[in-house]
Design a protein around this motif. Structure first.
Motif, PDB file in Angstrom:
ATOM      1  N   TYR A 102       9.196   2.071  -7.756  1.00 55.33           N
ATOM      2  CA  TYR A 102       9.726   0.794  -8.248  1.00 55.33           C
ATOM      3  C   TYR A 102       9.181  -0.364  -7.429  1.00 55.33           C
ATOM      4  CZ  TYR A 102      12.987   3.818 -10.694  1.00 55.33           C
ATOM      5  OH  TYR A 102      13.536   4.787 -11.505  1.00 55.33           O
ATOM      6  N   ILE A 103       9.078  -1.534  -8.079  1.00 57.16           N
ATOM      7  CA  ILE A 103       8.603  -2.757  -7.427  1.00 57.16           C
ATOM      8  C   ILE A 103       9.246  -3.955  -8.131  1.00 57.16           C
ATOM      9  CG2 ILE A 103       6.545  -2.900  -8.923  1.00 57.16           C
ATOM     10  CD1 ILE A 103       5.009  -4.077  -6.513  1.00 57.16           C
ATOM     11  N   MET A 104       9.449  -5.029  -7.395  1.00 59.90           N
ATOM     12  CA  MET A 104       9.939  -6.265  -8.001  1.00 59.90           C
ATOM     13  C   MET A 104       8.733  -7.120  -8.379  1.00 59.90           C
ATOM     14  SD  MET A 104      13.297  -6.301  -8.028  1.00 59.90           S
ATOM     15  CE  MET A 104      13.822  -7.992  -8.180  1.00 59.90           C
TER      16      MET A 104
ATOM     17  N   GLY B   2       0.799  -1.220   0.000  1.00 65.52           N
ATOM     18  CA  GLY B   2       0.000   0.000   0.000  1.00 65.52           C
ATOM     19  C   GLY B   2       0.836   1.277   0.000  1.00 65.52           C
ATOM     20  N   GLN B   3       2.143   1.174   0.316  1.00 61.74           N
ATOM     21  CA  GLN B   3       3.030   2.343   0.376  1.00 61.74           C
ATOM     22  C   GLN B   3       3.657   2.681  -0.974  1.00 61.74           C
ATOM     23  OE1 GLN B   3       3.398   4.130   3.318  1.00 61.74           O
ATOM     24  NE2 GLN B   3       1.756   2.740   3.927  1.00 61.74           N
ATOM     25  N   ILE B   4       3.587   1.754  -1.935  1.00 62.83           N
ATOM     26  CA  ILE B   4       4.211   1.970  -3.242  1.00 62.83           C
ATOM     27  C   ILE B   4       3.333   2.887  -4.080  1.00 62.83           C
ATOM     28  CG2 ILE B   4       5.003   0.841  -5.359  1.00 62.83           C
ATOM     29  CD1 ILE B   4       5.634  -1.620  -3.600  1.00 62.83           C
ATOM     30  N   LYS B   5       3.955   3.907  -4.642  1.00 63.44           N
ATOM     31  CA  LYS B   5       3.210   4.908  -5.419  1.00 63.44           C
ATOM     32  C   LYS B   5       3.493   4.764  -6.912  1.00 63.44           C
ATOM     33  CE  LYS B   5       1.760   6.959  -1.683  1.00 63.44           C
ATOM     34  NZ  LYS B   5       0.898   5.993  -1.068  1.00 63.44           N
TER      35      LYS B   5
ATOM     36  N   CYS C 288      10.933  -3.237 -11.741  1.00 64.24           N
ATOM     37  CA  CYS C 288       9.945  -2.579 -12.600  1.00 64.24           C
ATOM     38  C   CYS C 288       9.599  -1.198 -12.070  1.00 64.24           C
ATOM     39  CB  CYS C 288       8.657  -3.398 -12.658  1.00 64.24           C
ATOM     40  SG  CYS C 288       8.882  -5.051 -13.314  1.00 64.24           S
ATOM     41  N   LYS C 289       9.194  -0.319 -12.989  1.00 63.73           N
ATOM     42  CA  LYS C 289       8.691   1.005 -12.627  1.00 63.73           C
ATOM     43  C   LYS C 289       7.169   0.951 -12.713  1.00 63.73           C
ATOM     44  CE  LYS C 289       9.380   5.861 -13.316  1.00 63.73           C
ATOM     45  NZ  LYS C 289      10.452   6.789 -13.577  1.00 63.73           N
ATOM     46  N   VAL C 290       6.502   1.383 -11.639  1.00 61.94           N
ATOM     47  CA  VAL C 290       5.039   1.306 -11.562  1.00 61.94           C
ATOM     48  C   VAL C 290       4.412   2.346 -12.495  1.00 61.94           C
ATOM     49  CG1 VAL C 290       3.027   1.481 -10.041  1.00 61.94           C
ATOM     50  CG2 VAL C 290       5.140   0.452  -9.192  1.00 61.94           C
TER      51      VAL C 290
END
Length: 160
Positions: A31-33, A24-27, A39-41
């Motif tokens: 970036y995320i795996m 929930g903190q990723i905007k 990967c770039k969101v």
């Protein structure tokens, strides 16, 4: 136990290539795996809390090295991993026939383990043409994450 039983081959600081983060903190733009790839969101769709009590985050992201589109769905309160992404600027010293770059940073450190980019199509040749056998000073941005490196952009310096 003697000292010979322990052979330490490397001496890094033990820093991880990824860090844990609550989904929930990723905007958007972060970036995320996903499936082991950095990967770039691009987009996040959050579904409502269901009967089992978790809102879900549906991530749409692009691989920062291949440009492939990947998707992942994670409950917003659950943890996921985020890659540590670094960017650095380097000056091109030489471009080998096979596309291997010889780069130098402002401190004079050299780097020879990066090749001309193959993605997007023709980008590597564009850099080679701009460099023009050393006629022009070209600064490339090298992005690195989870042990991979790639040239992501370049700019031409004016030689006056």
């Amino acid at each position: 136990m003697s000292d010979e039983d322990y052979a330490i081959e490397t001496a890094d600081a033990g820093a991880s290539a990824t860090i844990p983060m609550e989904a929930g903190q990723i905007k958007k733009g972060g970036y995320i795996m996903i499936k082991g790839r950095p990967c770039k969101v691009v987009n996040i769709a959050v579904s409502k809390t269901g009967k089992h009590g978790h809102a879900k985050c549906n991530f749409t992201a692009t691989d920062i090295f291949t440009g492939k589109k990947l998707e992942d769905m994670v409950p917003s309160s659950h943890g996921t991993t985020v890659p540590i992404v670094n960017k650095s600027d380097w000056e091109i010293i030489d471009i080998a026939e096979d596309g291997e770059l010889t780069l130098m940073d402002e401190a004079g450190n050299q780097k020879v383990d990066v090749n001309l980019p193959t993605i997007p199509e023709g980008f590597g040749e564009e850099i080679r043409a701009a460099w023009n056998d050393g006629e022009n000073t070209i600064i490339v941005s090298v992005q690195s994450a989870v042990g991979e490196e790639a040239v992501i952009s370049y700019k031409k310096e004016n030689n006056n």
